[in-house]
Write an enzyme that holds these catalytic residues in place. Structure first.
Site, PDB file in Angstrom:
ATOM      1  N   SER A  15     -50.203  39.804 154.513  1.00 28.93           N
ATOM      2  CA  SER A  15     -51.302  38.504 153.832  1.00 28.93           C
ATOM      3  C   SER A  15     -50.803  38.045 155.592  1.00 28.93           C
ATOM      4  O   SER A  15     -50.382  37.363 156.160  1.00 28.93           O
ATOM      5  CB  SER A  15     -50.948  37.820 152.642  1.00 28.93           C
ATOM      6  OG  SER A  15     -50.456  36.790 152.876  1.00 28.93           O
ATOM      7  N   ASP A  16     -52.230  37.916 155.907  1.00 26.21           N
ATOM      8  CA  ASP A  16     -52.362  36.262 157.197  1.00 26.21           C
ATOM      9  C   ASP A  16     -51.651  35.086 156.138  1.00 26.21           C
ATOM     10  O   ASP A  16     -52.160  35.327 154.602  1.00 26.21           O
ATOM     11  CB  ASP A  16     -54.260  36.434 157.223  1.00 26.21           C
ATOM     12  CG  ASP A  16     -53.658  35.233 158.806  1.00 26.21           C
ATOM     13  OD1 ASP A  16     -53.182  34.621 159.043  1.00 26.21           O
ATOM     14  OD2 ASP A  16     -54.832  35.453 159.178  1.00 26.21           O
ATOM     15  N   TRP A  17     -51.534  34.163 156.496  1.00 31.12           N
ATOM     16  CA  TRP A  17     -50.690  32.956 155.771  1.00 31.12           C
ATOM     17  C   TRP A  17     -52.048  32.231 155.327  1.00 31.12           C
ATOM     18  O   TRP A  17     -52.753  31.635 155.931  1.00 31.12           O
ATOM     19  CB  TRP A  17     -50.464  32.153 157.027  1.00 31.12           C
ATOM     20  CG  TRP A  17     -48.808  32.279 157.033  1.00 31.12           C
ATOM     21  CD1 TRP A  17     -47.669  31.275 156.948  1.00 31.12           C
ATOM     22  CD2 TRP A  17     -48.031  34.249 157.376  1.00 31.12           C
ATOM     23  NE1 TRP A  17     -46.501  32.136 157.635  1.00 31.12           N
ATOM     24  CE2 TRP A  17     -46.649  33.318 157.636  1.00 31.12           C
ATOM     25  CE3 TRP A  17     -48.685  35.045 157.865  1.00 31.12           C
ATOM     26  CZ2 TRP A  17     -45.790  33.841 158.099  1.00 31.12           C
ATOM     27  CZ3 TRP A  17     -47.511  36.194 158.529  1.00 31.12           C
ATOM     28  CH2 TRP A  17     -46.307  35.392 158.559  1.00 31.12           C
ATOM     29  N   GLY A  18     -52.022  32.225 153.817  1.00 31.95           N
ATOM     30  CA  GLY A  18     -52.833  31.819 152.933  1.00 31.95           C
ATOM     31  C   GLY A  18     -53.855  32.978 152.239  1.00 31.95           C
ATOM     32  O   GLY A  18     -54.062  31.988 151.849  1.00 31.95           O
ATOM     33  N   ALA A  19     -53.639  33.825 153.003  1.00 35.44           N
ATOM     34  CA  ALA A  19     -54.748  34.742 152.408  1.00 35.44           C
ATOM     35  C   ALA A  19     -55.129  35.831 151.231  1.00 35.44           C
ATOM     36  O   ALA A  19     -56.011  36.014 151.214  1.00 35.44           O
ATOM     37  CB  ALA A  19     -55.252  36.198 153.652  1.00 35.44           C
TER      38      ALA A  19
END
Length: 752
Positions: free
Chosen positions: A227-231
């Protein structure tokens, strides 16, 4: 480690393994000897943080080479150069024991307003895919993983964590996914990073169609999806959809959700096994890399950064051959950017450079320490959009302006360094306009009035409106050039490097001409990609809009002549284009040979007048001729047919246009391609024309109609009523039961 797999782990360990240990580390399993591994930001340099951590470039990071961001590297059109930079990034990552560097980003530049455009290569998927694959190959040649991002349809920063990119199937496949497909198939990145946004209403982190069906099933991706960071929106939904790793750490909260879901029967443990095994495989790859020997050869990497920056500079205009300059000329350097360079964008890609050069010092190193300088303006934004601040350390704005104009009036040549203030371009927000600050535009106008020999060097991460495109004799698009951009700019100004960069995005006359204008950033959580496949130059060409500088444009200090192009189909079904190119000037140079195609005839889909399908870079000495070969992949000539939900190469004659830009075509030829046999699904809702076009039922139906009405009368009726659904008009062209029989004939399985 080699023998460890998910079956050796407890349920809790498997769940734990599929989320981060902290901001930058993946968890290990201590009892099995699995050590943590580190990932960190890229993509044009290593952003390894030693203390405080964040993903927005706020906290400090260790010194690393800041190579030119993708906006400049892309302008080289040179995949081999990208691969060499990838090797250097891999070396620096390995020395710092980083397992995966988070890049490259290859999202399409749908609008000039995207605040993160400096991280992306192009408005065209072929350029993006080829350059991205080069970087990935280089990085991974050093035993370090790449992370291809942001997957997918992430073209804005506004509301990027929630908005839905609503894209029809054809533009999604042909424009927004095609570059990702190229990188996956050609370079197999170790990881692919899903984006924050939703795609057609579905979170990309929870989309089994995107992460599994397309990425793995169709493209054969073998790595891990992170995931992108916080996605991550819902990890229990995301994991079986194909999301293998959540970053950063959630403090164990989402791990417990996975465990509970398995225990309650809401999640098949086999899905968790698959994800855990992919994480284990990533750890295996990382630990298989031999320990890197240091220290870093800072000078060698800085030299490579300088070379790449020089190759990324685009000479937009050079009337009267004002450039290159001579060190003996009386040169005035104007503009604060010459002394305080913009060399990268802000956000997660922000690098702490090993050194930093500026253009003023570089010019003085060539032309003498007494080259005069006037800042002309103060960097920073004021209340008025597009205006530089009027106060600051540089003093009064009016005095700075007057000083610069006076300096220019006393020089043979004035070189103005202008650009976009750093606070206007960054990850996290989009630009509000495409304008250069008013103070800079006024300075350029007034300097030009007193010195017709004016050169403007631009520093910007995204395209800007250039109102002086027809008046200033020499314009250099310097983009953001990394830590060695100062010397690289001097190299081009004085001719030590012959510029060879070409635009990978169109520079329009005004923002209002862009295809996304009026709807960019969307409304109420949705962004409608209503322009379809007509993105970038495709839009400007189909609308026949004038532009400031077209896609692919870039001048040189030499000239190139193109011979007659030839095209042939090879054994793989690809089209091989060959064209002789001659350096007809006085100095050595590089030319980016661009090959576009068009479909000559009536297509079943709307097409742009021309589309880039391949390119090559050739270096030539004065008078030298080389035959340049460009392979156009058959797959890249296909369109996405929504009727059969598949790629289709349309049968017919294709125009092949070879040129120095999308609007500077130097040689043309054509080639006939057999194409794919397409069986369109037929039903009573199909039109009469569609049924007639069916290869099985159509000929027999036409024969019966002609026999009943006569050819001439049948032609007239079919022209009038051919688009009616078959089942709507009982008795025309035949009784209903007869038409049902023809529909059933068309529905019989006979291949595609």
């Amino acid at each position: 480690m080699a023998d460890v797999n998910a079956s050796d782990l407890t349920l809790e360990e498997k769940a734990s393994l599929t989320s981060g240990a902290d901001f930058w580390h993946l968890k290990g399993v201590e009892r099995l000897g699995l050590a943590q591994i580190m990932v960190t930001d890229g993509p044009h340099g290593l952003r390894k943080q030693g203390g405080s951590t964040d993903h927005l470039g706020l906290a400090a990071s260790i010194p690393a080479t800041c190579f030119p961001p993708a906006v400049a590297l892309g302008s080289s059109w040179d995949a081999a150069l990208a691969e060499r930079i990838g090797v250097a990034l891999g070396v620096e990552s390995a020395i710092e024991d980083v397992a995966v560097i988070l890049g490259p980003g290859i999202n399409i530049k749908r609008s000039p307003l995207c605040g993160r455009n400096f991280e992306y290569f192009s408005e065209d998927p072929i350029v993006s895919g080829v350059m991205g694959a080069g970087l990935v190959r280089g990085i991974q040649s050093q035993g370090v993983g790449a992370s291809l991002k942001h997957f997918a349809a992430n073209q804005q920063e506004t509301d990027r964590l929630r908005s839905s990119s609503d894209v029809d199937p054809r533009p999604l496949r042909e424009i927004y996914l095609r570059g990702f497909e190229r990188v996956v198939k050609d370079a197999q990145p170790w990881t692919v990073m899903c984006s924050y946004n939703r795609l057609n209403g579905v979170w990309t982190s929870e989309d089994p169609w995107l992460l599994t069906q397309v990425l793995r099933g169709e493209w054969g991706f073998e790595g891990l999806v992170v995931s992108d960071w916080g996605a991550v929106h819902d990890r229990v939904l995301g994991l079986p959809a194909g999301l293998d790793l959540e970053m950063p750490a959630s403090g164990g909260r989402t791990d417990r959700q996975l465990v509970a879901a398995v225990q309650e029967g809401a999640l098949d443990e086999a899905s968790l096994d698959v994800a855990a095994n992919r994480v284990l495989e990533l750890i295996r790859k990382a630990q298989a890399r031999p320990a890197a020997s240091g220290p870093l050869d800072v000078d060698a990497h800085h030299a490579l950064a300088r070379e790449a920056a020089g190759r990324g500079i685009v000479l937009l205009r050079n009337q009267g051959e004002l450039l290159p300059l001579s060190p003996d000329q009386r040169i005035a350097v104007i503009g604060e950017f010459a002394r305080s360079p913009r060399y990268q964008g802000a956000g997660s890609s922000q690098i702490n450079p090993t050194r930093l050069e500026n253009a003023l010092d570089a010019i003085r190193a060539v032309a003498g320490a007494d080259v005069p300088f006037a800042p002309g303006f103060v960097l920073g934004s004021a209340d008025e959009p597009g205006a530089d601040g009027a106060a600051g350390a540089g003093g009064d704005a009016a005095a700075l302006h007057a000083e610069a104009v006076a300096l220019a009036a006393d020089a043979e040549v004035a070189v103005i360094f202008a650009g976009v203030p750093a606070e206007e371009e960054s990850e996290g927000f989009d630009r509000e306009h495409m304008n250069l600050p008013t103070a800079q535009l006024e300075l350029i106008e007034d300097v030009l009035a007193v010195n017709p020999n004016t050169v403007v060097v631009l520093s910007n991460g995204g395209a800007v409106v250039i109102p002086f495109a027809g008046t200033v004799p020499a314009i250099i698009e310097g983009w953001l050039l990394g830590q060695a951009g100062g010397m690289a700019t001097a190299d081009v100004l004085f001719g030590a490097v012959n510029p060879s960069g070409k635009l990978t995005e169109t520079i329009p006359l005004r923002l209002e001409d862009n295809s996304a204008f009026g709807t960019y950033a969307g409304e109420l959580g949705h962004v409608r990609y209503g322009e379809g496949v007509f993105v970038g130059y495709r839009w400007y060409d189909v609308k026949k809009l004038h532009v400031a500088f077209p896609f692919g444009h870039g001048l040189s200090y030499t000239t190139f002549a193109y011979g007659d192009a030839e095209a042939a189909v090879d054994a793989a079904g690809d089209v091989v284009v060959r064209v002789p190119v001659t350096n007809t000037g006085r100095v050595s140079g590089r030319e980016v040979v661009q090959v576009y195609t068009s479909f000559d005839g009536a297509s079943v889909v709307h097409r742009a007048p021309r589309e880039l399908k391949g390119f090559a870079v050739v270096a030539l000495e004065p008078g030298e001729t080389a035959t340049v070969e460009v392979v156009l992949r058959r797959a890249d000539l296909a369109y996405w047919d929504v009727r059969v939900d598949d790629w289709v190469l349309e049968r017919g004659t294709y125009g092949v246009q070879v040129g120095a830009s999308s609007r500077d075509i130097r040689s043309t030829t054509s080639i006939a391609l057999d194409g794919d046999a397409v069986r369109i699904p037929i039903s009573l809702d199909s039109s009469i024309e569609e049924l007639l076009a069916d290869p099985t039922a159509g000929p027999d139906l036409r024969a019966v109609i002609d026999e009943r009405f006569g050819r001439e009368q049948a032609d007239g009726m079919l022209r009038l009523l051919g688009n009616f659904p078959v089942g709507r008009l009982d008795g025309f062209p035949l009784p209903h039961d007869d038409m049902v029989e023809f529909v059933e004939l068309a529905q019989r399985p006979q291949g595609r």
